[in-house]
Structure formats: C-alpha cells, structure tokens
Design a protein around this motif. Sequence first.
Motif, PDB file in Angstrom:
ATOM      1  N   LEU A   1       0.888  -1.453   0.120  1.00 57.89           N
ATOM      2  CA  LEU A   1       0.016   0.019  -0.028  1.00 57.89           C
ATOM      3  C   LEU A   1       0.901   1.233  -0.050  1.00 57.89           C
ATOM      4  CD1 LEU A   1      -2.807   1.381   0.149  1.00 57.89           C
ATOM      5  CD2 LEU A   1      -2.587   1.354   2.697  1.00 57.89           C
ATOM      6  N   LEU A   2       2.014   1.302   0.887  1.00 58.28           N
ATOM      7  CA  LEU A   2       2.643   2.366   0.900  1.00 58.28           C
ATOM      8  C   LEU A   2       3.636   2.588  -0.369  1.00 58.28           C
ATOM      9  CD1 LEU A   2       3.955   2.559   4.643  1.00 58.28           C
ATOM     10  CD2 LEU A   2       2.244   3.885   3.603  1.00 58.28           C
ATOM     11  N   ASN A   3       3.983   1.549  -0.748  1.00 58.12           N
ATOM     12  CA  ASN A   3       4.798   1.439  -2.063  1.00 58.12           C
ATOM     13  C   ASN A   3       3.967   2.071  -3.201  1.00 58.12           C
ATOM     14  OD1 ASN A   3       7.423   0.679  -3.521  1.00 58.12           O
ATOM     15  ND2 ASN A   3       5.724  -0.448  -4.851  1.00 58.12           N
ATOM     16  N   HIS A   4       2.608   1.871  -3.137  1.00 54.08           N
ATOM     17  CA  HIS A   4       1.697   2.340  -4.458  1.00 54.08           C
ATOM     18  C   HIS A   4       1.643   3.695  -4.187  1.00 54.08           C
ATOM     19  CE1 HIS A   4      -1.639   2.444  -6.969  1.00 54.08           C
ATOM     20  NE2 HIS A   4      -2.394   2.954  -6.124  1.00 54.08           N
TER      21      HIS A   4
ATOM     22  N   ILE B   1       7.322   9.278  -6.451  1.00 51.18           N
ATOM     23  CA  ILE B   1       8.934   8.598  -6.032  1.00 51.18           C
ATOM     24  C   ILE B   1       8.818   7.815  -7.096  1.00 51.18           C
ATOM     25  CG2 ILE B   1      10.153   7.742  -4.168  1.00 51.18           C
ATOM     26  CD1 ILE B   1       8.177   9.367  -2.331  1.00 51.18           C
ATOM     27  N   THR B   2       9.586   7.673  -8.110  1.00 52.21           N
ATOM     28  CA  THR B   2      10.111   6.468  -9.301  1.00 52.21           C
ATOM     29  C   THR B   2      10.864   5.896  -8.992  1.00 52.21           C
ATOM     30  OG1 THR B   2      10.911   8.501 -10.326  1.00 52.21           O
ATOM     31  CG2 THR B   2       8.665   8.314 -10.731  1.00 52.21           C
ATOM     32  N   ASN B   3      12.170   6.356  -8.107  1.00 52.16           N
ATOM     33  CA  ASN B   3      13.324   5.372  -7.915  1.00 52.16           C
ATOM     34  C   ASN B   3      12.827   4.334  -7.013  1.00 52.16           C
ATOM     35  OD1 ASN B   3      15.671   4.606  -6.268  1.00 52.16           O
ATOM     36  ND2 ASN B   3      16.654   5.941  -8.123  1.00 52.16           N
ATOM     37  N   ALA B   4      12.874   3.172  -7.475  1.00 53.60           N
ATOM     38  CA  ALA B   4      12.467   1.750  -6.918  1.00 53.60           C
ATOM     39  C   ALA B   4      13.436   1.784  -5.491  1.00 53.60           C
ATOM     40  CB  ALA B   4      12.604   0.503  -7.794  1.00 53.60           C
ATOM     41  N   LYS B   5      14.854   1.970  -5.489  1.00 52.97           N
ATOM     42  CA  LYS B   5      15.385   1.598  -4.428  1.00 52.97           C
ATOM     43  C   LYS B   5      15.282   2.770  -3.370  1.00 52.97           C
ATOM     44  CE  LYS B   5      20.530   1.481  -2.894  1.00 52.97           C
ATOM     45  NZ  LYS B   5      20.519   2.657  -1.922  1.00 52.97           N
ATOM     46  N   GLU B   6      14.782   4.024  -3.759  1.00 60.88           N
ATOM     47  CA  GLU B   6      14.660   5.102  -2.967  1.00 60.88           C
ATOM     48  C   GLU B   6      13.167   4.875  -2.330  1.00 60.88           C
ATOM     49  OE1 GLU B   6      13.395   9.978  -3.327  1.00 60.88           O
ATOM     50  OE2 GLU B   6      14.378   8.908  -4.821  1.00 60.88           O
ATOM     51  N   ARG B   7      12.319   4.496  -3.289  1.00 60.87           N
ATOM     52  CA  ARG B   7      11.162   4.098  -2.532  1.00 60.87           C
ATOM     53  C   ARG B   7      10.900   3.131  -1.533  1.00 60.87           C
ATOM     54  NH1 ARG B   7       9.057   3.321  -7.419  1.00 60.87           N
ATOM     55  NH2 ARG B   7       8.809   1.224  -7.234  1.00 60.87           N
ATOM     56  N   LYS B   8      11.758   2.086  -1.729  1.00 64.34           N
ATOM     57  CA  LYS B   8      11.723   0.770  -0.775  1.00 64.34           C
ATOM     58  C   LYS B   8      12.396   1.161   0.585  1.00 64.34           C
ATOM     59  CE  LYS B   8      13.579  -3.880  -0.223  1.00 64.34           C
ATOM     60  NZ  LYS B   8      12.360  -4.330   0.058  1.00 64.34           N
ATOM     61  N   GLU B   9      13.488   2.075   0.384  1.00 61.81           N
ATOM     62  CA  GLU B   9      14.112   2.849   1.725  1.00 61.81           C
ATOM     63  C   GLU B   9      13.018   3.472   2.618  1.00 61.81           C
ATOM     64  OE1 GLU B   9      17.473   4.734   0.252  1.00 61.81           O
ATOM     65  OE2 GLU B   9      18.575   2.730   0.106  1.00 61.81           O
ATOM     66  N   LEU B  10      12.196   4.466   1.683  1.00 56.83           N
ATOM     67  CA  LEU B  10      11.189   5.440   2.329  1.00 56.83           C
ATOM     68  C   LEU B  10      10.004   4.496   2.906  1.00 56.83           C
ATOM     69  CD1 LEU B  10       9.929   8.029   2.663  1.00 56.83           C
ATOM     70  CD2 LEU B  10       8.701   7.808   0.552  1.00 56.83           C
ATOM     71  N   VAL B  11       9.663   3.335   2.213  1.00 53.77           N
ATOM     72  CA  VAL B  11       8.515   2.774   2.837  1.00 53.77           C
ATOM     73  C   VAL B  11       9.250   1.846   4.146  1.00 53.77           C
ATOM     74  CG1 VAL B  11       7.118   0.689   2.348  1.00 53.77           C
ATOM     75  CG2 VAL B  11       7.474   2.371   0.558  1.00 53.77           C
TER      76      VAL B  11
END
Length: 294
Positions: free
Chosen positions: A96-99, A106-116
């Motif tokens: 949910l948070l990733n979506h 936030i399009t960068n997958a690595k950045e998004r995973k770290e944020l989530v």
Amino acid sequence: MSTLKINNLSKTYANGVKALDNVSLELENGMFGLLGPNGAGKSSFMRTLATLQEADSGTATLDDIDILNNPAELRKVLGYLPQEFGVYPRITAEQLLNHLAILKGITNAKERKELVNYLLDKVNLYEKRNKSVKGFSGGMKQRVGIAQALIGNPKLIIVDEPTAGLDPGERNRFYNLLADVGKDVIVILSTHIVDDVRELCTKMAIMNLGEIVYQGSPQAAIDELSSKVFQKIVSREQLENYANDYKIISNKMVGGQPLIHVFSEEHPQNGFEQVSPNLEDVFFSKINTSNVLV
C-alpha cells in the motif's frame, strides 16, 4: 519554518448550509487543534485546505503556494489523513505504501523501498509489513494512514478525526506519533474530542456553525474561566429550573445524577462549589450549548 495563512474563507453548499463563514487563521510549524461539535464545519474546512473542494470566497496560502488557485502545487507538499481512511482489500502495508509513494511521484525503486521501510519503522509496523491491512486494528490502520501522509516530506499535514474508535492504548500510541511528527511541520488536528487537543496542541481554535469562535492556546482559554466555574449535583427533575436560573455550560451523569457546571462571575451559592475549569468547560462555554437533558 512554514506559514499557513487563511483569510475570510467561506463555503455555502447547494442546500443552503453555510459550512464556512469568513474563517481566518494563521499557523506555523507545530500541532494545531481544531475543536468543534459534529456539524461545526471542521471537515468542510479540512477538505477545502486539502483541495478536495473549492471555497466560494477567501484566500489560503502555504508559504508562496496559492492553495485555492494552484491545488496541484499544494498536493506536492500535503499529507492528508481523512476521517475514513479506506484501504484496498488483500494488500499488505508495504504494498500500500509503495503504491501511494508511486502516486506521489517517487519513481526510483531503491529510494522508494528505503522510504517505505523507514515509514513502517517510524509507525512501528515494520514487523507487520507483509500482513494484509484489511485485517489491521483501527489503531494500526490509523498508523498506516499517518505513514502515507508522511510520504514526500510534506510541509502541511491534515488529520481529520483521527482517534474516533481507538481504544485508550491505541490512542496514546497515536498521540506520541503525532507529537513526534508535529515538531517539524504544520499539523492540523481536527476533532470533537477535547482530550486530543489538551494532550497534543499548544495552539487551538474552536469552531461552531462554520465560524471560529475562539483561537489561542488551550491554557489561555482555561485561564479565562478561572474562578468562574461552579458545579453541583442536581436531580433530573431540577435540571430545567437550573437551566432557567443559571448559565449551564455542561452536564454529565455521575452515579445516575446530573453533575452540572455553570458559568458565573460571582459565587452562585445555593450549594455550588467552585472548581478549576478544564478544556471541556471552555469548549461548551464557547459553543454556547448546555447539553441539558430535560
């Protein structure tokens, strides 16, 4: 430090209900409590600031962003937790948070995973990240709601009736989380629960029938009533007479009998005892309702 300036905001619905009546406020970083009874106009105010509905007149700016005329810019720096935070069925907290992070750009997958992962840890749900949100308790869903509101480093966070339906333990965890968040951004907490404002907010406003009827600090509002609040237990049959003779600001049942609080410049005698006022006394005195059960 951000500044939110609202001037003469007004909104009348098609059915003639005036939800906002020349509302003006100026807020800076920190927790701001918006207190009012159901139907006071709080949700209309929140929805307008969140760019979910348009105002009829007035202005609202967050720093250099014109909220009413440039809603897309405001949404980039807005976190919003509505009264009903709906979730997709069969989706995990992490999904949910990733979506939602993707939707916030936030399009960068690595950045998004770290944020989530950071947000899940911050709201103490990292261990539950692979569990379906649909099965979460009310308090856990609200914590997911706060996590999604923090995506994108918002300058303004709007939280509408966040603790309704939470048990005392969940409420306390939510208080601590909000207080932590509120150190760095403007957080507007809209509620009809007096305890929420007393526990969390250094500044507040009371809203009734679309108007701001008080703004200042909770303690200053309480100090205004110092030495002017008196209480007495009366019978239910006597309530109407007391309502005619005194300015009753609240009453609640204690041991099956009404305990009334009255406002008076002088000691009313007649068995009343002076009490230290609280924020509930302020609330009822400002909205001018007695809640008398006749």
